[in-house]
Design a protein around this motif. Sequence first.
Motif, PDB file in Angstrom:
ATOM      1  N   VAL A  67      33.857 -66.790 -26.602  1.00  0.00           N
ATOM      2  CA  VAL A  67      34.391 -66.084 -27.771  1.00  0.00           C
ATOM      3  C   VAL A  67      34.924 -64.708 -27.383  1.00  0.00           C
ATOM      4  O   VAL A  67      35.963 -64.261 -27.882  1.00  0.00           O
ATOM      5  CB  VAL A  67      33.299 -65.933 -28.849  1.00  0.00           C
ATOM      6  N   THR A  68      34.214 -64.041 -26.491  1.00  0.00           N
ATOM      7  CA  THR A  68      34.565 -62.653 -26.176  1.00  0.00           C
ATOM      8  C   THR A  68      35.529 -62.516 -24.998  1.00  0.00           C
ATOM      9  O   THR A  68      35.939 -61.403 -24.672  1.00  0.00           O
ATOM     10  CB  THR A  68      33.300 -61.841 -25.868  1.00  0.00           C
ATOM     11  N   ALA A  69      35.892 -63.622 -24.361  1.00  0.00           N
ATOM     12  CA  ALA A  69      36.727 -63.566 -23.154  1.00  0.00           C
ATOM     13  C   ALA A  69      37.998 -62.775 -23.371  1.00  0.00           C
ATOM     14  O   ALA A  69      38.730 -63.013 -24.332  1.00  0.00           O
ATOM     15  CB  ALA A  69      37.080 -64.986 -22.697  1.00  0.00           C
ATOM     16  N   ALA A 123      23.121 -61.533 -26.624  1.00  0.00           N
ATOM     17  CA  ALA A 123      24.154 -61.553 -25.584  1.00  0.00           C
ATOM     18  C   ALA A 123      25.491 -61.079 -26.139  1.00  0.00           C
ATOM     19  O   ALA A 123      26.261 -60.394 -25.450  1.00  0.00           O
ATOM     20  CB  ALA A 123      24.294 -62.964 -25.010  1.00  0.00           C
ATOM     21  N   PHE A 124      25.758 -61.408 -27.379  1.00  0.00           N
ATOM     22  CA  PHE A 124      26.993 -60.994 -28.043  1.00  0.00           C
ATOM     23  C   PHE A 124      27.046 -59.478 -28.174  1.00  0.00           C
ATOM     24  O   PHE A 124      28.075 -58.844 -27.948  1.00  0.00           O
ATOM     25  CB  PHE A 124      27.064 -61.664 -29.413  1.00  0.00           C
ATOM     26  N   LEU A 125      25.911 -58.874 -28.522  1.00  0.00           N
ATOM     27  CA  LEU A 125      25.847 -57.425 -28.664  1.00  0.00           C
ATOM     28  C   LEU A 125      25.969 -56.730 -27.308  1.00  0.00           C
ATOM     29  O   LEU A 125      26.661 -55.714 -27.188  1.00  0.00           O
ATOM     30  CB  LEU A 125      24.529 -57.026 -29.336  1.00  0.00           C
ATOM     31  N   VAL A 126      25.314 -57.269 -26.304  1.00  0.00           N
ATOM     32  CA  VAL A 126      25.400 -56.683 -24.961  1.00  0.00           C
ATOM     33  C   VAL A 126      26.846 -56.683 -24.470  1.00  0.00           C
ATOM     34  O   VAL A 126      27.289 -55.749 -23.795  1.00  0.00           O
ATOM     35  CB  VAL A 126      24.499 -57.457 -23.979  1.00  0.00           C
ATOM     36  N   ALA A 127      27.594 -57.709 -24.847  1.00  0.00           N
ATOM     37  CA  ALA A 127      28.982 -57.836 -24.375  1.00  0.00           C
ATOM     38  C   ALA A 127      29.875 -56.710 -24.872  1.00  0.00           C
ATOM     39  O   ALA A 127      30.938 -56.466 -24.286  1.00  0.00           O
ATOM     40  CB  ALA A 127      29.554 -59.186 -24.808  1.00  0.00           C
ATOM     41  N   ARG A 163      28.915 -51.664 -31.343  1.00  0.00           N
ATOM     42  CA  ARG A 163      27.615 -52.335 -31.280  1.00  0.00           C
ATOM     43  C   ARG A 163      26.791 -52.069 -32.542  1.00  0.00           C
ATOM     44  O   ARG A 163      26.170 -52.982 -33.086  1.00  0.00           O
ATOM     45  CB  ARG A 163      26.852 -51.898 -30.037  1.00  0.00           C
ATOM     46  N   VAL A 164      26.786 -50.828 -33.009  1.00  0.00           N
ATOM     47  CA  VAL A 164      26.031 -50.504 -34.225  1.00  0.00           C
ATOM     48  C   VAL A 164      26.547 -51.324 -35.408  1.00  0.00           C
ATOM     49  O   VAL A 164      25.769 -51.883 -36.190  1.00  0.00           O
ATOM     50  CB  VAL A 164      26.127 -48.997 -34.528  1.00  0.00           C
ATOM     51  N   ALA A 165      27.872 -51.412 -35.539  1.00  0.00           N
ATOM     52  CA  ALA A 165      28.453 -52.188 -36.642  1.00  0.00           C
ATOM     53  C   ALA A 165      28.062 -53.657 -36.531  1.00  0.00           C
ATOM     54  O   ALA A 165      27.683 -54.290 -37.529  1.00  0.00           O
ATOM     55  CB  ALA A 165      29.967 -52.037 -36.637  1.00  0.00           C
ATOM     56  N   LEU A 170      25.015 -58.585 -38.017  1.00  0.00           N
ATOM     57  CA  LEU A 170      24.273 -59.766 -37.582  1.00  0.00           C
ATOM     58  C   LEU A 170      22.820 -59.776 -38.024  1.00  0.00           C
ATOM     59  O   LEU A 170      22.119 -60.749 -37.801  1.00  0.00           O
ATOM     60  CB  LEU A 170      24.318 -59.861 -36.045  1.00  0.00           C
ATOM     61  N   GLN A 171      22.371 -58.707 -38.633  1.00  0.00           N
ATOM     62  CA  GLN A 171      20.972 -58.632 -39.053  1.00  0.00           C
ATOM     63  C   GLN A 171      20.794 -59.369 -40.373  1.00  0.00           C
ATOM     64  O   GLN A 171      21.420 -59.019 -41.374  1.00  0.00           O
ATOM     65  CB  GLN A 171      20.540 -57.179 -39.222  1.00  0.00           C
TER      66      GLN A 171
END
Length: 218
Positions: A67-69, A123-127, A163-165, A170-171
């Motif tokens: 997705v993030t590629a 993993a999505f957030l780390v990306a 990341r904060v957004a 996602l919460q």
Amino acid sequence: MTTRPAGLRERKKQATREALREAALRLALEHGPDNVRVEDIAEAAGVSPRTYNNYFSSREQAIVGAVTAEREARVAAAVAARPLDVRLADAVIEAVLKHYTDPGEHHRDALLLITTHPALRDAFLVATSAVSEPLAAAIADRLDAPDELTAPVLATAVAAAIRVALEHWLQPPTGVPATAGFVVVSGSLPDLLRAALTPLVPALDAAEQGSPRQPGPR
């Protein structure tokens, strides 16, 4: 003559990386991410597990990568492509909104999968941190910044805001299980991204005003 072999090697590496990402996503959608092994992904992509480990450190990273590629590179390219008379803050915010909120029809099921599995969400957030380096280069080029700190600091702040957004988006709301589907705390993802990036506007403006490429009063 010397650039052709390097170009071919890079294309082959990119093709392998893409094959692994797409295999990981396909298997995760078919069997569930918890039932997918690195060995399964490598076999589906036609490579060895050792080769897989040269590209990704976990199955989650590969699945999310589908997705993030190239998203980070597209954000940076969008900022770099805007004319200099477009405010830097506007260029950054518009690029982030475009490339973080439109996953494309092909990846909508993947994004749903990510939002409903905690390990994939992490993993999505780390990306998001990967946007810092290419974005810093784009900002530095726009500013023609004489120092080595301004652009990286601004880009890192943008990555943190993203990341904060996404963390808020996602919460799951209180009382709603994480497996309930798309979960949004409040408002839409574009609204959350814009709200998170807005506090950075004065810093982006200040950096731009001190730039030798500043075109003058708007």
